[in-house]
Scaffold this motif. Structure first.
Motif, PDB file in Angstrom:
ATOM      1  N   ALA A  56      66.986  -2.801   8.464  1.00  0.00           N
ATOM      2  CA  ALA A  56      65.952  -3.248   7.517  1.00  0.00           C
ATOM      3  C   ALA A  56      65.509  -4.676   7.820  1.00  0.00           C
ATOM      4  O   ALA A  56      64.305  -4.982   7.834  1.00  0.00           O
ATOM      5  CB  ALA A  56      66.474  -3.139   6.088  1.00  0.00           C
ATOM      6  N   ALA A  57      66.491  -5.561   8.082  1.00  0.00           N
ATOM      7  CA  ALA A  57      66.153  -6.967   8.354  1.00  0.00           C
ATOM      8  C   ALA A  57      65.374  -7.086   9.662  1.00  0.00           C
ATOM      9  O   ALA A  57      64.410  -7.860   9.751  1.00  0.00           O
ATOM     10  CB  ALA A  57      67.431  -7.799   8.421  1.00  0.00           C
ATOM     11  N   TYR A  58      65.763  -6.298  10.676  1.00  0.00           N
ATOM     12  CA  TYR A  58      65.084  -6.395  11.963  1.00  0.00           C
ATOM     13  C   TYR A  58      63.672  -5.823  11.882  1.00  0.00           C
ATOM     14  O   TYR A  58      62.735  -6.370  12.489  1.00  0.00           O
ATOM     15  CB  TYR A  58      65.889  -5.691  13.054  1.00  0.00           C
ATOM     16  CG  TYR A  58      65.304  -5.899  14.433  1.00  0.00           C
ATOM     17  CD1 TYR A  58      65.091  -7.176  14.939  1.00  0.00           C
ATOM     18  CD2 TYR A  58      64.942  -4.809  15.233  1.00  0.00           C
ATOM     19  CE1 TYR A  58      64.534  -7.370  16.196  1.00  0.00           C
ATOM     20  CE2 TYR A  58      64.393  -4.992  16.491  1.00  0.00           C
ATOM     21  CZ  TYR A  58      64.187  -6.282  16.966  1.00  0.00           C
ATOM     22  OH  TYR A  58      63.622  -6.478  18.200  1.00  0.00           O
ATOM     23  N   VAL A  59      63.495  -4.750  11.129  1.00  0.00           N
ATOM     24  CA  VAL A  59      62.150  -4.189  10.930  1.00  0.00           C
ATOM     25  C   VAL A  59      61.233  -5.255  10.327  1.00  0.00           C
ATOM     26  O   VAL A  59      60.080  -5.417  10.755  1.00  0.00           O
ATOM     27  CB  VAL A  59      62.197  -2.930  10.035  1.00  0.00           C
ATOM     28  CG1 VAL A  59      60.790  -2.547   9.565  1.00  0.00           C
ATOM     29  CG2 VAL A  59      62.832  -1.764  10.788  1.00  0.00           C
ATOM     30  N   GLN A  60      61.744  -5.988   9.357  1.00  0.00           N
ATOM     31  CA  GLN A  60      60.939  -7.051   8.726  1.00  0.00           C
ATOM     32  C   GLN A  60      60.563  -8.126   9.748  1.00  0.00           C
ATOM     33  O   GLN A  60      59.436  -8.619   9.757  1.00  0.00           O
ATOM     34  CB  GLN A  60      61.720  -7.682   7.562  1.00  0.00           C
ATOM     35  CG  GLN A  60      61.802  -6.808   6.320  1.00  0.00           C
ATOM     36  CD  GLN A  60      60.421  -6.429   5.799  1.00  0.00           C
ATOM     37  OE1 GLN A  60      59.528  -7.267   5.682  1.00  0.00           O
ATOM     38  NE2 GLN A  60      60.229  -5.142   5.511  1.00  0.00           N
ATOM     39  N   GLN A  61      61.517  -8.498  10.629  1.00  0.00           N
ATOM     40  CA  GLN A  61      61.237  -9.497  11.669  1.00  0.00           C
ATOM     41  C   GLN A  61      60.119  -9.013  12.591  1.00  0.00           C
ATOM     42  O   GLN A  61      59.202  -9.775  12.926  1.00  0.00           O
ATOM     43  CB  GLN A  61      62.492  -9.753  12.510  1.00  0.00           C
ATOM     44  CG  GLN A  61      63.482 -10.725  11.909  1.00  0.00           C
ATOM     45  CD  GLN A  61      64.650 -10.914  12.866  1.00  0.00           C
ATOM     46  OE1 GLN A  61      65.648 -10.215  12.792  1.00  0.00           O
ATOM     47  NE2 GLN A  61      64.528 -11.856  13.776  1.00  0.00           N
ATOM     48  N   VAL A  62      60.207  -7.769  13.002  1.00  0.00           N
ATOM     49  CA  VAL A  62      59.213  -7.219  13.930  1.00  0.00           C
ATOM     50  C   VAL A  62      57.845  -7.159  13.257  1.00  0.00           C
ATOM     51  O   VAL A  62      56.826  -7.513  13.867  1.00  0.00           O
ATOM     52  CB  VAL A  62      59.649  -5.826  14.440  1.00  0.00           C
ATOM     53  CG1 VAL A  62      58.531  -5.160  15.240  1.00  0.00           C
ATOM     54  CG2 VAL A  62      60.914  -5.948  15.286  1.00  0.00           C
ATOM     55  N   LYS A  63      57.813  -6.726  12.016  1.00  0.00           N
ATOM     56  CA  LYS A  63      56.536  -6.646  11.287  1.00  0.00           C
ATOM     57  C   LYS A  63      55.903  -8.026  11.112  1.00  0.00           C
ATOM     58  O   LYS A  63      54.686  -8.188  11.192  1.00  0.00           O
ATOM     59  CB  LYS A  63      56.755  -6.009   9.914  1.00  0.00           C
ATOM     60  CG  LYS A  63      56.927  -4.494   9.934  1.00  0.00           C
ATOM     61  CD  LYS A  63      57.072  -3.967   8.512  1.00  0.00           C
ATOM     62  CE  LYS A  63      57.132  -2.441   8.470  1.00  0.00           C
ATOM     63  NZ  LYS A  63      57.310  -1.952   7.088  1.00  0.00           N
ATOM     64  N   ALA A  64      56.755  -9.041  10.858  1.00  0.00           N
ATOM     65  CA  ALA A  64      56.241 -10.380  10.546  1.00  0.00           C
ATOM     66  C   ALA A  64      55.776 -11.137  11.790  1.00  0.00           C
ATOM     67  O   ALA A  64      55.050 -12.124  11.678  1.00  0.00           O
ATOM     68  CB  ALA A  64      57.315 -11.190   9.827  1.00  0.00           C
ATOM     69  N   SER A  65      56.165 -10.687  12.966  1.00  0.00           N
ATOM     70  CA  SER A  65      55.814 -11.416  14.186  1.00  0.00           C
ATOM     71  C   SER A  65      54.438 -10.990  14.698  1.00  0.00           C
ATOM     72  O   SER A  65      53.926  -9.924  14.361  1.00  0.00           O
ATOM     73  CB  SER A  65      56.875 -11.179  15.260  1.00  0.00           C
ATOM     74  OG  SER A  65      56.959  -9.807  15.547  1.00  0.00           O
ATOM     75  N   GLY A  66      53.854 -11.859  15.534  1.00  0.00           N
ATOM     76  CA  GLY A  66      52.503 -11.618  16.046  1.00  0.00           C
ATOM     77  C   GLY A  66      52.465 -10.478  17.055  1.00  0.00           C
ATOM     78  O   GLY A  66      53.499 -10.031  17.569  1.00  0.00           O
ATOM     79  N   PRO A  67      51.257  -9.999  17.394  1.00  0.00           N
ATOM     80  CA  PRO A  67      51.097  -8.829  18.283  1.00  0.00           C
ATOM     81  C   PRO A  67      51.566  -9.088  19.711  1.00  0.00           C
ATOM     82  O   PRO A  67      51.846  -8.149  20.446  1.00  0.00           O
ATOM     83  CB  PRO A  67      49.593  -8.551  18.236  1.00  0.00           C
ATOM     84  CG  PRO A  67      48.970  -9.845  17.821  1.00  0.00           C
ATOM     85  CD  PRO A  67      49.954 -10.506  16.918  1.00  0.00           C
ATOM     86  N   GLU A  68      51.667 -10.359  20.120  1.00  0.00           N
ATOM     87  CA  GLU A  68      52.079 -10.678  21.490  1.00  0.00           C
ATOM     88  C   GLU A  68      53.553 -11.067  21.571  1.00  0.00           C
ATOM     89  O   GLU A  68      54.046 -11.460  22.629  1.00  0.00           O
ATOM     90  CB  GLU A  68      51.228 -11.839  22.042  1.00  0.00           C
ATOM     91  CG  GLU A  68      49.733 -11.558  22.093  1.00  0.00           C
ATOM     92  CD  GLU A  68      49.417 -10.395  23.031  1.00  0.00           C
ATOM     93  OE1 GLU A  68      49.943 -10.389  24.157  1.00  0.00           O
ATOM     94  OE2 GLU A  68      48.660  -9.487  22.621  1.00  0.00           O
ATOM     95  N   ALA A  69      54.267 -10.975  20.468  1.00  0.00           N
ATOM     96  CA  ALA A  69      55.623 -11.531  20.408  1.00  0.00           C
ATOM     97  C   ALA A  69      56.673 -10.629  21.037  1.00  0.00           C
ATOM     98  O   ALA A  69      56.570  -9.403  21.002  1.00  0.00           O
ATOM     99  CB  ALA A  69      56.013 -11.807  18.955  1.00  0.00           C
TER     100      ALA A  69
END
Length: 667
Positions: free
Chosen positions: A195-208
């Motif tokens: 859950a925490a990692y999904v949030q990190q991925v969602k919050a990061s930019g498209p090139e990250a």
């Protein structure tokens, strides 16, 4: 007035008039304009300056773009001597920038042109930086040196750069896959919170690239590159990090290394920037500056529109360097830790659930060869910072005080089943052999650890004498060559009644760490007080205050704090009366008796030189029956060892087998 006087006055007037005309050639106005320009540049605000060839606000915007990379630093700028030619004035502008710990100085040429009664500054980007062209700006980059190693005995690399892989989701490589689904799969694969990692991925930019975990890149790595890359966007990027041989190796002593947090960067006053690697805990934190070295700084001139991709693709660097502070590499930290003995100590403690420790010293030199804290210590440095009642191991100190009061190992003492002091009943350990009761030699009382025999001589050995004997054996004495935070023991010089009686059996207000217990054993083996050594080349500015007895309060948040709530006294600077070789020989004789006739007979078949030992059991807490600390110390040739288990039953039955395993394997 005579004619001659009139002529003289007329001449004076003519001369003065000529001088006034000469001074009024525009120099004062030009000098004022030059001074105003210098002040405006120093303030990074050109709007008050009148320019020839550029609007003031446009020139100001350009200045701020050129110097943006150096923000928040501002230069010191002074106008030099002015050269005036008709309606043109030229002068040098002398710049001085404070860049990190250095000064960047340069001079440019400025020109003024007179327009009517005003002096205008002729605009040129070269006013800001020598030879700067239109469309160019400054860039500033940091060059971080490779972190220095932490070395062990014979300069073996304990912490050095080892291969790792940074595992994460590279969002540009997701294609049309669902980011949340990919993040969930990767998180489950590497064992982190989905859950925490999904949030990190969602919050990061498209090139990250969104890192999930860093793994040691070894052949035994549990997660393979193929498994990672089978997940959409999954990537394993090779890297290197300063690491010990294993994740747990001497972790509490050495500390760890990682990227600086936002909070650490904020507190560093500019010393740290994003991506910097710093030490956390242990020697890595204490000697961070020595290990990290000094970052270098490079200031370059480049086109404002130059991209990172263009720089990387260019055959030669399209930027030109105008100022550079070379990076200074860190200095390796040399320690006395023996990697084989340290690993052996950790392997010996691997199955022990409570907090535990094994400390091994070289009596001849004081070198700390191993300082291992078991898995039950939860990251806390129990080996060096623990504060615990030492129990009957403290009878080594008692015995030295008794020797100084006229006793010998053959002197008779009374060992009774119980002894009451001021209404408090003291007894021997459970299962104490009846045949060892009665009038016995001090050697026998020591070998079987008769509590009542030692308490019975309390009137012949004062608390002050106990304190003096402890310092004679290197306990509760500062360790100026240790180079690390440690609790070195505490033996108060004053105690009466039951408190003094308890001190005779290593309880009450007496406290020791496994390190100080090993020092005590080492001092007996050497025949002189041993002062421990761990760090061989400490940076003086970073070395710990010797023997900081308050250090036990500095455990990390995850650590298990010592069980003691007794306030420890500060260590003495030096031993009051160093133990003599003759005294140490008597103590060694009694420690050997613990093995030959006492309850550490299991050490009799340890190969090599004869082993001398002393067990200890110390009650603590309010439970009935009380919990106990289990101790054993030993000297084996030029090796002194202390083994401690926080909740361990009897020293002989709990810590003893651990000690034997260690000594046999150590050879």
């Amino acid at each position: 007035m005579g004619n001659s006087k009139k002529i003289a006055l007329a001449l004076i007037g003519l001369i003065l008039g000529t001088s006034l005309v000469a001074c009024d050639d525009g120099r004062s106005g030009a000098q004022a304009a030059a001074k105003q320009l210098a002040s405006a540049v120093a303030g990074l605000d050109l709007r008050p300056v009148a320019f020839d060839g550029r609007a003031s606000d446009v020139a100001n915007d350009q200045l701020n773009q050129v110097f943006k990379a150096l923000d928040p630093v501002k230069p010191s700028v002074e106008a030099g001597d002015l050269k005036l030619e008709a309606d043109t004035a030229r002068f040098p502008l002398n710049y001085s920038w404070k860049i990190d710990s250095a000064e960047w100085k340069y001079t440019v040429s400025a020109e003024l042109r007179k327009s009517g009664d005003k002096w205008l500054t002729v605009w040129s980007p070269g006013l800001l930086v020598p030879d700067l062209a239109e469309g160019e700006i400054l860039s500033k980059s940091t060059q971080t040196p490779q972190r220095a190693d932490i070395l062990g005995a014979q300069d073996v690399q304990l912490v050095t750069y080892r291969p790792v892989v940074n595992v994460g989701i590279d969002k540009p490589q997701l294609g049309g896959a669902d980011p949340a689904d990919a993040a969930t799969k990767l998180a489950k694969l590497v064992g982190i919170d989905p859950a925490a990692y999904v949030q990190q991925v969602k919050a990061s930019g498209p090139e990250a690239f969104v890192p999930a975990i860093t793994l040691r890149d070894t052949s035994s790595r549990s997660v393979t590159d193929a498994q990672i890359e089978a997940i959409p966007g999954g990537r394993a990027i090779a890297d290197k990090l300063p690491l010990a041989p294993t994740r747990s190796f001497a972790r509490a002593v050495l500390g760890t290394v990682g990227e600086a947090s936002a909070e650490q960067i904020e507190k560093s006053d500019g010393a740290l920037t994003a991506g910097d690697v710093i030490g956390t805990g242990g020697l890595q934190q204490q000697y961070d500056a020595q290990l990290r070295g000094t970052a270098g700084t490079v200031i370059r001139v480049q086109r404002a529109d130059l991209t990172r991709e263009e720089i990387q693709a260019a055959p030669t660097d399209p930027r030109r360097t105008v100022f550079e502070i070379p990076a200074a590499p860190g200095t390796p930290l040399k320690t006395t830790l023996d990697p084989k003995l340290q690993q052996l100590a950790e392997d010996t403690l691997v199955g022990v659930k409570p907090a535990s420790a094994i400390v091994a010293l070289r009596p001849s030199t004081g070198a700390v060869l191993a300082a291992a804290s078991g898995p039950g210590s939860n990251g806390y440095n129990t080996a060096m910072l623990g504060q615990y009642a030492p129990g009957s191991t403290f009878k080594v100190v008692d015995s030295l005080a008794m020797l100084r009061s006229g006793f010998t190992p053959d002197s008779k003492v009374e060992c009774t089943p119980t002894l009451t002091v001021d209404g408090r009943k003291f007894k021997n350990a459970e299962g104490y052999p009846e045949e060892s009761l009665g009038s016995v030699t001090l050697r026998d009382a020591f070998a079987h650890s008769c509590n009542t025999a030692f308490i019975s001589v309390r009137d012949k050995v004062s608390q002050a004498q106990l304190e003096s004997a402890a310092t004679s054996l290197g306990v509760a004495v500062e360790a100026p060559k240790l180079g690390a935070d440690a609790f070195l023991g505490s033996v108060p010089g004053e105690a009466k009644g039951t408190e003094h009686a308890a001190a005779m059996i290593g309880q009450g207000t007496v406290l020791m760490s496994p390190l100080s217990a090993a020092i005590m054993a080492a001092s007996v083996a050497k025949g002189a007080p041993v002062s421990p050594v761990l760090v061989l080349n400490p940076d003086a500015a970073q070395a710990a205050s010797p023997g900081a007895s308050e250090a036990a309060g500095t455990q990390p948040a995850e650590g298990a704090a010592p069980s003691s709530t007794v306030t420890a006294e500060a260590p003495a600077q030096t031993a009051e009366k160093p133990v003599t070789k003759a005294e140490a020989a008597s103590l060694a004789d009694m420690m050997r008796a613990v093995v030959t006739s006492g309850h550490a007979g299991f050490l009799a078949d340890v190969p090599g030189e004869p082993v001398g030992a002393k067990t200890g059991t110390a009650e603590f807490g309010d439970e009935n029956p009380p919990k106990t600390h289990a101790w054993i110390i030993a000297a084996h040739g030029d090796l002194a060892v202390a083994v401690f288990v926080e909740e361990g039953g009897l020293g002989a039955t709990t810590s003893g087998p651990l000690l034997k395993k260690f000594l046999v394997a150590a050879g």
